[in-house]
Structure formats: structure tokens, C-alpha cells
Design an enzyme around this catalytic site. Structure first.
Site, short mmCIF file in Angstrom:
data_model
loop_
_atom_site.label_atom_id
_atom_site.label_comp_id
_atom_site.label_asym_id
_atom_site.label_seq_id
_atom_site.Cartn_x
_atom_site.Cartn_y
_atom_site.Cartn_z
N ASN A 9 72.84 -54.44 -22.57
CA ASN A 9 71.82 -55.85 -21.77
C ASN A 9 72.60 -56.68 -21.24
O ASN A 9 72.60 -57.39 -21.48
CB ASN A 9 71.55 -55.48 -22.70
CG ASN A 9 69.94 -56.72 -22.88
OD1 ASN A 9 69.40 -56.95 -21.43
ND2 ASN A 9 69.39 -57.64 -23.83
N HIS A 182 60.08 -59.59 -19.23
CA HIS A 182 60.72 -59.98 -20.96
C HIS A 182 60.40 -58.20 -21.58
O HIS A 182 59.30 -58.69 -23.15
CB HIS A 182 60.04 -60.67 -21.22
CG HIS A 182 61.17 -62.00 -20.47
ND1 HIS A 182 60.10 -63.13 -21.02
CD2 HIS A 182 62.56 -62.41 -20.52
CE1 HIS A 182 61.49 -63.54 -19.69
NE2 HIS A 182 62.92 -63.08 -20.01
N GLU A 381 65.81 -56.49 -27.70
CA GLU A 381 66.42 -55.74 -26.49
C GLU A 381 66.66 -54.63 -27.24
O GLU A 381 66.21 -53.64 -26.58
CB GLU A 381 65.55 -56.58 -25.50
CG GLU A 381 65.13 -57.12 -25.64
CD GLU A 381 65.40 -58.26 -24.49
OE1 GLU A 381 66.33 -59.45 -24.17
OE2 GLU A 381 65.04 -59.13 -23.19
#
Ligand code: ADP
Length: 409
Positions: A9, A182, A381
Site C-alpha cells: 500500500n 479511500h 486496507e
């Protein structure tokens, strides 16, 4: 050997990574870590499943000016050296912008990489770093299956009213629309909501506040995105760490024409010098501002909360009312002060907090007499990227899984 999925990420100043067992339903990574402060004071932290935090810093070249391009191969080499019975059989990446064409996770191929490179101007602080990470793995392990998961995908359930700017129709048709971001964090929260004290009420009208260095809101009904505060780029909406959020477009014209600013200078101002940092003149970091005695620090925090509360009532209108608010990400999960200041401004909606629960960052922080339920749910995430990667690869199985070491020339 345990098969694992590597998740990367790559953010504007950080790279988060995790290794998840490649087994359906497994939520916990065997290793999770972060390279943060890239470009200024790089720091490396990593934690194994049992919470061990060995001092591995010395093994990464953490030069103060090391870029994503330097650090991603170094991280990959570091992972390769830590051969403790793990075989990386797939990689999943967060990619901020999927544009109009990509509505769900996609397998990496040369055409996809060309498409994503075209979107760099729309996410200049994120997209290039994700592409570097993908290319680094393509070069090192050409046959490793890689999957990209987009921050924009979750919002594709919105109706056209929520996605369209009041611009000439031809521009909207050319792709100048509100994409929202997001989305991986929102998807994770949407998946978790039924297990929280909300239970079946999670199908109602919920606003999720992802308040990190980047910050946005998502209005959900039946756990699907109805509206969001971010638009064409990750600049719109809330005040953020260094980004300005929504701004009168006339200011931009004035800075370009009246002040003679170049587009490069303007981009830097909007992405790097504004938000909490610009208003406080001290820091983009909420924890640092909370601890700072200067009145400018407090003013920046108050403005952040004022803007978030105003934007929440706008999204409540999109939902036709509001049942619950969920706070998540670095600030949302950890700052009792920010949650307090936001909810205080929503008192006219009947929202109140349980002060003790709020101080403890408890899951339910709803006040005894509150008309709205208020929750704190940590986001993940990397977890959603791992499960989406596994899901896509189980539908499109790969002919050959190889370890990093086996595939190296
Ligand atoms: P990113 O967008 O980089 O992933 P994060 O979600 O990690 O950001 O959030 C970073 C923000 O969270 C920073 O502003 C940091 O100061 C803030 N934060 C983290 N812990 C706390 C805390 N205990 N109190 C206040 N703010 C915090």
C-alpha cells in the site's frame, strides 16, 4: 512452506506492507510493517503476528532522501532475505485511481499498467508510487500474479447526481466526474459493520469518516456508497494533513492569473502546503498539533473539525437522514478530541458521546441519550486487498506460483 500474499500500500510518504496467509477467510497477517516519513525522516517498523518487533532498521538503507523508487526494491530484498518458511505466491496493491474503466480488482498486465500511468496527473502523490511497486515486482518475479485494487471502485454504486459536476455535459462525458477515494477502507468498514454493535442497523443511513493524513467521508445506505466528500482528485472535501480540501475555484484562477503562480507551484501549494500544516504553520500531524501549546495549532484542529461536521450534514442530506457515524483511520481511531469536537457540532441532530468510552477509543462511543449511534472501527486496507487478491485469483487461477527466490535470475 506457507503460501502468503504480499500486500503493498504505497502512499504519498509511506509504504505499508503485509504478508497474509493465502487461505480463504484468514484476516490476520503473519507480518505487517510500514516505511514512513519517506523524503524526510524515513522510519521502518515491522511486526510479526505474535507482536515481536525486532530491530530490523539497520538492514534497510534509510537515507533521509531515499525515495519510493529506492525503498521499494530495498523492502523487497529485505522480504526476500527473511526466508522463514514463507513463499510469496501472489501480490496485491492499492491503487488510488482506477478512472472510468476499472470498477473492481484487476490482474496486472501491460495494458492495465499503461491505463494506470495515464491517470498519474489525477493522483500525482500516490499513483506513481503504486506503479513503481508493481513494476519492481514484475522485474524481480515476472511470473508472480499481481492484482490491483482501486480506491475509486467502492463509489461506483453512486447515482449520477452524486458523481456529476455542474460543468458542461461534454466535460462530464469526457470523464471529468467525481470518482471518490479511500474506497478500500470504506469497503473494509462496510464488510465489518454487521459484526459491530450496529448489527442489522448497519444497513441503515451511515456516514463513515476516514480521518487520516488524507481524509474523506462516505455516506452509505445498505453498506453501499451513496455519496462521498472527495471528487475528481483526492483534493476535494475535508481539510486534510497537507491538502486544502474544497476551495472556491476562483482562488485558483486568482493564484494563476493574479499572483502569477505556475501550475507546479499551485499543485505543491494544494497538495503539500495547505490543510493542518498550512493553517497551523506547525505540522500536518494531528497528534503533534494536539500536544502543541500555540493557538494556531488549536485553530487548525478546530477548523478541521468544523469542516468535517459541516460536510457530514451535507452527506446526511444525500442520505435523507442519518442513523450512525463511524470514525476510522489514524485520527478517527485515536483522537478523542477530534471526535468530541465534531460530535459537539452535531448536537443539533441529537448526537452525544459517552465521554469515558470516547477517551478509551471504545468501539461504541454512543452517548446514553444520543439520537445517533457513534462507533470507532479500525480500518484495514491491507486486509481487504489480500482478500480481494485471493478472490480474483481463485476465479482466474494462475498456472504457476513461484517463490521470489526460485524466480530470481
Ligand atoms: P495515512 O493517510 O498516512 O494512512 P493515518 O491513517 O496513519 O494516515 O493517520 C495519520 C494521522 O493520524 C496523523 O495526523 C496522526 O497524527 C494521527 N494520529 C495517530 N495517532 C493519533 C493520536 N493518538 N491522537 C491524535 N492523532 C493521531
Amino acid at each position: 512452506m506457507t503460501d502468503v500474499t504480499l500486500v503493498l500500500n504505497a502512499g504519498s510518504s509511506s509504504i505499508k506492507f503485509a504478508l497474509f496467509p493465502a487461505v480463504e477467510g484468514v484476516q490476520e497477517p503473519v507480518l505487517r510493517g510500514k516505511l514512513s516519513g519517506i523524503g524526510s525522516h524515513p522510519r521502518f517498523t515491522a511486526q510479526t503476528r505474535d507482536g515481536t518487533t525486532p530491530n530490523w532498521d539497520a538492514q534497510l538503507p534509510l537515507h533521509p532522501r531515499a525515495s519510493h523508487e529506492d525503498l521499494i526494491p530495498a523492502l523487497f530484498d529485505w522480504l526476500e532475505r527473511h526466508d522463514d518458511g514463507l513463499t510469496i505466491t501472489a501480490a496485491g496493491h492499492r491503487v488510488v485511481h482506477g478512472g472510468r474503466e476499472h470498477h473492481g480488482p484487476a490482474r496486472v498486465c501491460p495494458t492495465l499498467l499503461d491505463d494506470l500511468a495515464e491517470l498519474i496527473p489525477l493522483a500525482p502523490n500516490h499513483q506513481p508510487h503504486s506503479l513503481v511497486a508493481i513494476q519492481c515486482l514484475v522485474d524481480a518475479v515476472p511470473r508472480l500474479p499481481q492484482v490491483v485494487c482501486f480506491d475509486t471502485s467502492f463509489h461506483r454504486t453512486q447515482d449520477s447526481m452524486a458523481q456529476t459536476f455542474a460543468l458542461p455535459r461534454a466535460l462530464s462525458e469526457s470523464g471529468i466526474v467525481r470518482y471518490g477515494f479511500h474506497g478500500l477502507s470504506y469497503q473494509y468498514i462496510a464488510d465489518r459493520l454487521p459484526e459491530t454493535p450496529l448489527g442489522t442497523r448497519s444497513e441503515g443511513r451511515v456516514i463513515v469518516a476516514h480521518l487520516g493524513n488524507g481524509a474523506s467521508l462516505c455516506a452509505m445506505r445498505q453498506r453501499r456508497s451513496v455519496a462521498t466528500s472527495m471528487g475528481f482528485t483526492a483534493l476535494e472535501g475535508l481539510m486534510m494533513g497537507q491538502r486544502c480540501g474544497s476551495l472556491d475555484p476562483g482562488v485558483l484562477l486568482h493564484l494563476l492569473d493574479g499572483k502569477g503562480m505556475s501550475t507546479t507551484e499551485l499543485r505543491h501549494l494544494l497538495y503539500e502546503e495547505s490543510g493542518l500544516l498550512g493553517v497551523s504553520g506547525i505540522s500536518n500531524d494531528m497528534a503533534e498539533l494536539e500536544a502543541h501549546p500555540a493557538p494556531e495549532a488549536r485553530e487548525a484542529i478546530e477548523m478541521f473539525c468544523y469542516r468535517a461536521a459541516c460536510e457530514m450534514t451535507s452527506l446526511a442530506t444525500a442520505l435523507g437522514g442519518l442513523d450512525s457515524i463511524v470514525f476510522t483511520a489514524g485520527i478517527g481511531e485515536n483522537s478523542a478530541l477530534v471526535r468530541h469536537l465534531i460530535i459537539q457540532r452535531l448536537a443539533w441532530l441529537g448526537a452525544t458521546l459517552d465521554t469515558d468510552a470516547n477517551q478509551r477509543n471504545a468501539t461504541s462511543i454512543t452517548g446514553k441519550d444520543s439520537a445517533l449511534e457513534i462507533l470507532v472501527i479500525p480500518t484495514d486496507e491491507e486486509g481487504i486487498i489480500a482478500s480481494e487478491t485471493r478472490r480474483l485469483l481463485s476465479v482466474q487461477p494462475t498456472s504457476s506460483h513461484r517463490t521470489i527466490q526460485q524466480s530470481r535470475p
